[in-house]
Motif scaffolding. Structure first.
Motif, PDB file in Angstrom:
ATOM      1  N   ILE A  66      13.511  39.320  27.679  1.00 60.83           N
ATOM      2  CA  ILE A  66      13.429  37.917  27.230  1.00 60.83           C
ATOM      3  C   ILE A  66      13.386  36.989  28.439  1.00 60.83           C
ATOM      4  O   ILE A  66      12.553  36.079  28.512  1.00 60.83           O
ATOM      5  N   GLU A  67      14.260  37.210  29.397  1.00 62.90           N
ATOM      6  CA  GLU A  67      14.288  36.371  30.596  1.00 62.90           C
ATOM      7  C   GLU A  67      12.994  36.504  31.400  1.00 62.90           C
ATOM      8  O   GLU A  67      12.488  35.521  31.951  1.00 62.90           O
ATOM      9  N   LYS A  68      12.442  37.702  31.468  1.00 61.77           N
ATOM     10  CA  LYS A  68      11.194  37.932  32.196  1.00 61.77           C
ATOM     11  C   LYS A  68      10.059  37.081  31.623  1.00 61.77           C
ATOM     12  O   LYS A  68       9.352  36.388  32.347  1.00 61.77           O
ATOM     13  N   TYR A  69       9.893  37.120  30.309  1.00 59.73           N
ATOM     14  CA  TYR A  69       8.809  36.360  29.685  1.00 59.73           C
ATOM     15  C   TYR A  69       9.131  34.871  29.601  1.00 59.73           C
ATOM     16  O   TYR A  69       8.228  34.040  29.688  1.00 59.73           O
ATOM     17  N   ALA A  70      10.379  34.516  29.447  1.00 57.61           N
ATOM     18  CA  ALA A  70      10.757  33.097  29.410  1.00 57.61           C
ATOM     19  C   ALA A  70      10.450  32.426  30.741  1.00 57.61           C
ATOM     20  O   ALA A  70      10.006  31.273  30.777  1.00 57.61           O
ATOM     21  N   ALA A  71      10.644  33.139  31.834  1.00 56.74           N
ATOM     22  CA  ALA A  71      10.374  32.576  33.160  1.00 56.74           C
ATOM     23  C   ALA A  71       8.890  32.255  33.348  1.00 56.74           C
ATOM     24  O   ALA A  71       8.530  31.372  34.127  1.00 56.74           O
ATOM     25  N   LYS A  72       8.021  32.935  32.622  1.00 56.14           N
ATOM     26  CA  LYS A  72       6.581  32.729  32.729  1.00 56.14           C
ATOM     27  C   LYS A  72       6.056  31.753  31.677  1.00 56.14           C
ATOM     28  O   LYS A  72       4.857  31.497  31.617  1.00 56.14           O
TER      29      LYS A  72
ATOM     30  N   ILE B 211       3.832  35.427  11.615  1.00 55.74           N
ATOM     31  CA  ILE B 211       2.667  36.300  11.428  1.00 55.74           C
ATOM     32  C   ILE B 211       1.509  35.513  10.824  1.00 55.74           C
ATOM     33  O   ILE B 211       0.367  35.587  11.297  1.00 55.74           O
ATOM     34  N   PHE B 212       1.799  34.720   9.790  1.00 57.92           N
ATOM     35  CA  PHE B 212       0.726  33.957   9.148  1.00 57.92           C
ATOM     36  C   PHE B 212       0.212  32.826  10.042  1.00 57.92           C
ATOM     37  O   PHE B 212      -0.972  32.486   9.980  1.00 57.92           O
ATOM     38  N   ALA B 213       1.068  32.251  10.885  1.00 52.73           N
ATOM     39  CA  ALA B 213       0.604  31.219  11.814  1.00 52.73           C
ATOM     40  C   ALA B 213      -0.377  31.810  12.827  1.00 52.73           C
ATOM     41  O   ALA B 213      -1.425  31.216  13.115  1.00 52.73           O
ATOM     42  N   VAL B 214      -0.075  32.981  13.357  1.00 52.02           N
ATOM     43  CA  VAL B 214      -0.983  33.637  14.301  1.00 52.02           C
ATOM     44  C   VAL B 214      -2.283  34.017  13.603  1.00 52.02           C
ATOM     45  O   VAL B 214      -3.375  33.824  14.150  1.00 52.02           O
ATOM     46  N   LYS B 215      -2.187  34.526  12.375  1.00 53.44           N
ATOM     47  CA  LYS B 215      -3.400  34.859  11.625  1.00 53.44           C
ATOM     48  C   LYS B 215      -4.257  33.618  11.374  1.00 53.44           C
ATOM     49  O   LYS B 215      -5.484  33.685  11.420  1.00 53.44           O
ATOM     50  N   ALA B 216      -3.617  32.480  11.107  1.00 56.42           N
ATOM     51  CA  ALA B 216      -4.364  31.234  10.893  1.00 56.42           C
ATOM     52  C   ALA B 216      -5.066  30.801  12.171  1.00 56.42           C
ATOM     53  O   ALA B 216      -6.229  30.383  12.137  1.00 56.42           O
ATOM     54  N   LEU B 217      -4.390  30.907  13.305  1.00 56.64           N
ATOM     55  CA  LEU B 217      -5.026  30.570  14.586  1.00 56.64           C
ATOM     56  C   LEU B 217      -6.253  31.445  14.823  1.00 56.64           C
ATOM     57  O   LEU B 217      -7.297  30.968  15.274  1.00 56.64           O
ATOM     58  N   GLN B 218      -6.119  32.722  14.512  1.00 57.72           N
ATOM     59  CA  GLN B 218      -7.251  33.640  14.661  1.00 57.72           C
ATOM     60  C   GLN B 218      -8.373  33.300  13.679  1.00 57.72           C
ATOM     61  O   GLN B 218      -9.544  33.263  14.047  1.00 57.72           O
ATOM     62  N   ALA B 219      -8.032  33.038  12.439  1.00 59.59           N
ATOM     63  CA  ALA B 219      -9.034  32.752  11.416  1.00 59.59           C
ATOM     64  C   ALA B 219      -9.841  31.500  11.748  1.00 59.59           C
ATOM     65  O   ALA B 219     -11.037  31.439  11.474  1.00 59.59           O
ATOM     66  N   PHE B 220      -9.187  30.517  12.351  1.00 60.86           N
ATOM     67  CA  PHE B 220      -9.874  29.281  12.724  1.00 60.86           C
ATOM     68  C   PHE B 220     -10.429  29.343  14.147  1.00 60.86           C
ATOM     69  O   PHE B 220     -10.843  28.340  14.707  1.00 60.86           O
ATOM     70  N   GLN B 221     -10.412  30.553  14.713  1.00 61.57           N
ATOM     71  CA  GLN B 221     -10.953  30.813  16.051  1.00 61.57           C
ATOM     72  C   GLN B 221     -10.377  29.874  17.113  1.00 61.57           C
ATOM     73  O   GLN B 221     -11.088  29.394  17.988  1.00 61.57           O
ATOM     74  N   MET B 222      -9.082  29.633  17.013  1.00 54.07           N
ATOM     75  CA  MET B 222      -8.381  28.820  18.010  1.00 54.07           C
ATOM     76  C   MET B 222      -7.800  29.786  19.037  1.00 54.07           C
ATOM     77  O   MET B 222      -6.995  30.642  18.695  1.00 54.07           O
ATOM     78  N   CYS B 223      -8.230  29.672  20.260  1.00 50.16           N
ATOM     79  CA  CYS B 223      -7.873  30.668  21.276  1.00 50.16           C
ATOM     80  C   CYS B 223      -6.416  30.586  21.725  1.00 50.16           C
ATOM     81  O   CYS B 223      -5.958  31.443  22.472  1.00 50.16           O
ATOM     82  N   GLY B 224      -5.673  29.594  21.261  1.00 49.19           N
ATOM     83  CA  GLY B 224      -4.275  29.462  21.662  1.00 49.19           C
ATOM     84  C   GLY B 224      -3.424  30.676  21.350  1.00 49.19           C
ATOM     85  O   GLY B 224      -2.452  30.960  22.048  1.00 49.19           O
ATOM     86  N   TYR B 225      -3.785  31.426  20.317  1.00 50.99           N
ATOM     87  CA  TYR B 225      -2.984  32.596  19.962  1.00 50.99           C
ATOM     88  C   TYR B 225      -2.980  33.637  21.078  1.00 50.99           C
ATOM     89  O   TYR B 225      -2.075  34.452  21.168  1.00 50.99           O
ATOM     90  N   LYS B 226      -3.979  33.596  21.956  1.00 51.07           N
ATOM     91  CA  LYS B 226      -4.043  34.571  23.051  1.00 51.07           C
ATOM     92  C   LYS B 226      -2.938  34.361  24.080  1.00 51.07           C
ATOM     93  O   LYS B 226      -2.657  35.237  24.889  1.00 51.07           O
ATOM     94  N   ASN B 227      -2.323  33.181  24.061  1.00 50.92           N
ATOM     95  CA  ASN B 227      -1.264  32.852  25.021  1.00 50.92           C
ATOM     96  C   ASN B 227       0.140  33.031  24.445  1.00 50.92           C
ATOM     97  O   ASN B 227       1.110  32.688  25.089  1.00 50.92           O
ATOM     98  N   ILE B 228       0.230  33.543  23.247  1.00 50.64           N
ATOM     99  CA  ILE B 228       1.533  33.702  22.596  1.00 50.64           C
ATOM    100  C   ILE B 228       2.123  35.063  22.940  1.00 50.64           C
ATOM    101  O   ILE B 228       1.459  36.087  22.818  1.00 50.64           O
ATOM    102  N   GLN B 229       3.359  35.057  23.367  1.00 48.26           N
ATOM    103  CA  GLN B 229       4.123  36.290  23.577  1.00 48.26           C
ATOM    104  C   GLN B 229       5.156  36.346  22.471  1.00 48.26           C
ATOM    105  O   GLN B 229       5.896  35.385  22.267  1.00 48.26           O
ATOM    106  N   ILE B 230       5.213  37.429  21.760  1.00 45.75           N
ATOM    107  CA  ILE B 230       6.188  37.578  20.675  1.00 45.75           C
ATOM    108  C   ILE B 230       7.157  38.686  21.050  1.00 45.75           C
ATOM    109  O   ILE B 230       6.744  39.802  21.353  1.00 45.75           O
ATOM    110  N   ILE B 231       8.419  38.340  21.054  1.00 45.00           N
ATOM    111  CA  ILE B 231       9.462  39.326  21.347  1.00 45.00           C
ATOM    112  C   ILE B 231      10.383  39.388  20.133  1.00 45.00           C
ATOM    113  O   ILE B 231      10.946  38.381  19.719  1.00 45.00           O
ATOM    114  N   LEU B 232      10.508  40.553  19.561  1.00 44.22           N
ATOM    115  CA  LEU B 232      11.412  40.770  18.441  1.00 44.22           C
ATOM    116  C   LEU B 232      12.564  41.630  18.938  1.00 44.22           C
ATOM    117  O   LEU B 232      12.360  42.765  19.333  1.00 44.22           O
TER     118      LEU B 232
END
Length: 109
Positions: free
Chosen positions: A74-80, A38-59
């Motif tokens: 999980i398999e559906k998103y892993a394949a992509k 959660i804090f890593a994604v917040k840091a990416l957002q805070a530093f305006q790094m667009c990489g967080y837009k490509n993260i899929q989180i599955i809990l």
């Protein structure tokens, strides 16, 4: 998430906070890594790094029993995905957890 204890464990070892630490069944395991995520994604957002837009989180809460209800998603998103991380925390000595006593497959490219 990711914790399986025998019935009655939470009663015998109830959750508590002492100082700035939490104690009780399952307070480490993947929970500490989920907080880090959660804090890593917040840091990416805070530093305006667009990489967080490509993260899929599955809990998935059924990981300890082989993910019977979450395996398909999980398999559906892993394949992509180019990369996948399982947010298991490091051991006390800092070494990375790559498998547990369950089943695991790791492919290095």
């Amino acid at each position: 998430m990711d914790t399986v204890f025998p019935e009655g464990t939470a009663s015998a070892r109830p959750f508590k906070i002492k100082g700035n630490r939490a104690y009780g069944p399952g307070v480490i395991d993947m929970k500490s890594s989920l907080v880090s995520l959660i804090f890593a994604v917040k840091a990416l957002q805070a530093f305006q790094m667009c990489g967080y837009k490509n993260i899929q989180i599955i809990l998935n809460s059924d990981e300890e029993i082989g993910s019977p209800t979450s395996k398909n998603i999980i398999e559906k998103y892993a394949a992509k995905s180019k990369y996948a991380l399982i947010m298991e925390p490091a051991r006390k000595d800092g070494s990375v957890v790559t498998a547990r006593w369950g089943g695991d497959v790791i492919r290095f490219m």
